[in-house]
Scaffold this motif. Structure first.
Motif, short mmCIF file in Angstrom:
data_model
loop_
_atom_site.label_atom_id
_atom_site.label_comp_id
_atom_site.label_asym_id
_atom_site.label_seq_id
_atom_site.Cartn_x
_atom_site.Cartn_y
_atom_site.Cartn_z
N PRO A 167 36.27 39.45 41.51
CA PRO A 167 37.51 39.62 40.77
C PRO A 167 37.26 40.22 39.39
O PRO A 167 36.27 39.87 38.74
CB PRO A 167 38.06 38.18 40.66
CG PRO A 167 36.89 37.29 40.85
CD PRO A 167 35.86 38.06 41.65
N ASP A 168 38.14 41.12 38.95
CA ASP A 168 38.00 41.68 37.60
C ASP A 168 38.77 40.81 36.60
O ASP A 168 39.23 39.71 36.93
CB ASP A 168 38.43 43.15 37.55
CG ASP A 168 39.94 43.34 37.62
OD1 ASP A 168 40.69 42.33 37.65
OD2 ASP A 168 40.38 44.50 37.63
N THR B 88 37.33 45.88 34.64
CA THR B 88 36.20 45.81 35.57
C THR B 88 34.98 45.15 34.93
O THR B 88 34.27 44.37 35.58
CB THR B 88 35.82 47.22 36.08
OG1 THR B 88 36.98 47.81 36.66
CG2 THR B 88 34.73 47.15 37.12
N GLU C 167 41.61 41.00 35.40
CA GLU C 167 43.01 40.74 35.71
C GLU C 167 43.18 40.08 37.07
O GLU C 167 44.28 40.03 37.62
CB GLU C 167 43.79 42.06 35.62
CG GLU C 167 43.90 42.53 34.17
CD GLU C 167 44.35 43.98 34.01
OE1 GLU C 167 44.11 44.79 34.94
OE2 GLU C 167 44.93 44.29 32.97
N ARG D 101 42.15 41.04 39.95
CA ARG D 101 42.17 41.92 41.13
C ARG D 101 40.76 42.09 41.68
O ARG D 101 39.81 42.17 40.90
CB ARG D 101 42.72 43.31 40.73
CG ARG D 101 44.20 43.32 40.42
CD ARG D 101 44.60 44.72 40.02
NE ARG D 101 43.80 45.21 38.89
CZ ARG D 101 44.33 45.74 37.78
NH1 ARG D 101 45.61 45.87 37.65
NH2 ARG D 101 43.53 46.16 36.81
#
Lengths: 363, 158
Positions: free
Chosen positions: B113-114, A167, B116, B118
């Motif tokens: 988006p992170d 994140t 990875e 997602r």
């Protein structure tokens, strides 16, 4: 929370054994560093060390702001503690970089806090622990810290971490896959532009310790049992020597939770709940071992920290940990004080920590 | 409304603090810090130092937003807002990122988006003190525009 001790006491010796084994496998890691361990982490402090006359310095380390009611109170605590540490002669105050999550989320950019600390203090070192370098343009990091360094008349220092939480990489998704190499390349860039002491943030990953030694950086790490720590520090110093650098000139800074007080039971009552909440947040982020009894795991982790891996409680007990760190070859104890105790209590306990400090260094 | 200072550049951070303190003493309402090179690379760094060195004067960054991540802008100025007890503000042109900064400031989540790839929803921390971000598309009409050395001269003359 109140019945946790009872629950732990209620475990059979086999259950307790299993629990401790899981703890050893899971372990704890440094904020900003990947939690994955190469070797099992143990809460066992290790055997009594040989006496050491190695000098050791003390600093304050901020990282989680767990106990504050409002953000403004967190920053007030930071500034007040830093002013105290500045007057008394602590080596440094460290602030972290955190994004988005409650756990330490009040510290988005340590350069901003560093600038505030520079304006509020006279002589204490002002350090980032850590800048998650892959999230940023290293030239911008160097430029921001050049301002902090000038504002503080040369008191700035920087530790760098690779980051690990997907994140956080919302700030720079493209850097996630190759973050470790991007960090080391970034460190090179920063050092070309800015002449301040540099640390690399290491958990127990041997490769990172070795690389830190090879590039002549200092090391920032979290408290770990003496045998592991001793071995890592030896590897680090050896790596320095192999590159023709004075092995002893590299600084090893070890983070330890700190809340010193003469009355063991009063301190236990004060720190137990916030420390457990901190540990829970930590395990929530890093994952609990599958099938574990969460409450019992936290209780066991707390007991280990309280008894031998922290500066929580009586100063003589804390001094034993400091002696272990010296024997392991460490140079600085970075005292984590904002793990969740309320701000007035933290400030009230600082003189006792300072007293412990003056057993090892002059005012 | 009392006049404010628009600082366009300078070299010495100690002089910067001196100017801001002096401006506050003389009753100016705000200092605007223009994004630039060197000392003025990130106005939020200077504003953070000024936040703890003053009590009352407003601290405003003038940013070239398209160059920056709106998330960074929002979280950094939210930190300045906390350090200063609610005195932060920013000037940015009408660009795509403005609305994102405004929403993050209010506590809303934005989807990005992170690492990875997602999609994740992020909110900024710390939560700012001012519920709405004081935002300008350009600086006030009555600012005194100068570099640090010039500002000190002006303040000396009163």
């Amino acid at each position: 929370m109140a019945d946790l001790t009872k629950r732990l006491a209620g475990l059979t010796p086999e259950q307790r054994e299993l629990l401790l084994r899981r703890l050893k496998q899971e372990g704890l890691a440094v904020p900003g560093e990947e939690p994955k361990e190469e070797t099992p982490f143990s809460f066992d402090p290790g055997p009594e060390p040989e006496p050491s006359d190695r000098p050791i310095r003390f600093s304050l380390f901020f990282f989680s702001d767990g106990g504050a009611k409002t953000p403004a109170e967190s920053y007030e605590l930071l500034l007040e503690s830093a002013r105290f540490a500045d007057r008394q002669g602590f080596a440094a105050v460290w602030t972290p970089e955190r994004h988005f999550q409650d756990f330490g989320g009040l510290f988005p950019n340590p350069a901003l806090l560093g600038a505030a600390l520079a304006a509020a203090t006279e002589r204490i070192g002002i350090r980032a622990g850590s800048v998650v370098l892959p999230l940023h343009d290293p030239e911008r990091v160097a430029g921001e810290w050049a301002v902090v360094d000038r504002l503080s008349n040369g008191r700035a220092g920087l530790s760098f971490a690779s980051g690990w939480h997907p994140t956080d990489f919302a700030l720079r998704p493209e850097a996630y896959a190759d973050r470790r190499e991007i960090m080391f390349r970034g460190i090179e860039t920063v050092r070309k532009l800015l002449n301040v002491p540099v640390w690399v943030t290491c958990s127990t990953n041997v490769a990172t310790w070795t690389r830190a030694g090879e590039i002549g950086a200092n090391v920032l790490t979290i408290v770990q049992p003496l045998p592991t720590l001793t071995e890592r520090i030896a590897r680090y110093r050896q790596a320095r020597a192999e590159r023709g650098l004075d092995p002893e000139a590299g600084q090893v800074t070890v983070m330890v939770h700190a809340f010193v007080g003469e009355d063991e039971e009063a301190v236990r009552a004060k720190v137990r709940e916030p420390m457990m909440a901190y540990l829970k947040t930590y395990f929530d982020q890093h994952g609990f071992p599958p099938g574990s009894d969460v409450d019992a795991l936290l209780a066991a982790a707390f007991e280990s920290y309280f008894s031998s891996l922290s500066l929580l409680g009586h100063p003589d007990k804390g001094a034993r940990l400091i002696d272990r760190l010296r024997a392991a070859g460490a140079d600085e104890a970075a005292c984590l004080i904002d793990f969740g105790v309320d701000a007035p209590s933290i400030l009230e306990a600082l003189p006792a920590l300072d007293c412990l400090r003056t057993r090892y260094e002059r005012r | 409304m009392s006049p404010s200072l628009y600082l366009t550049g300078g070299e010495d951070p100690h002089l910067f603090l001196k100017v801001v303190r002096q401006a506050e003493e003389q009753g100016l309402s705000a200092v605007w810090i223009a994004e630039g090179a060197g000392l003025f690379l990130n106005p939020a760094v200077l504003a953070s130092a000024a936040a703890v060195a003053t009590r009352r004067i407003a601290l405003r960054g003038c940013l070239a937003l398209p160059l920056h991540n709106p998330i960074r802008v929002a979280e950094e100025w939210a930190l300045v807002d906390n350090l200063s007890g609610g005195r932060a503000g920013i000037v940015i042109g009408e660009t795509a990122g403005v609305e994102t900064v405004r929403r993050l400031w209010r506590g809303e989540a934005v989807q990005v988006p992170d690492g990875e790839g997602r999609p994740v929803e992020v909110r900024i921390l710390p939560r700012p003190i001012q519920p709405e971000l004081p935002l300008w598309s350009r600086v006030d009409e009555d600012v005194i525009q100068t570099d640090l050395a010039g500002a000190l001269e002006l303040l000396k003359r009163g």
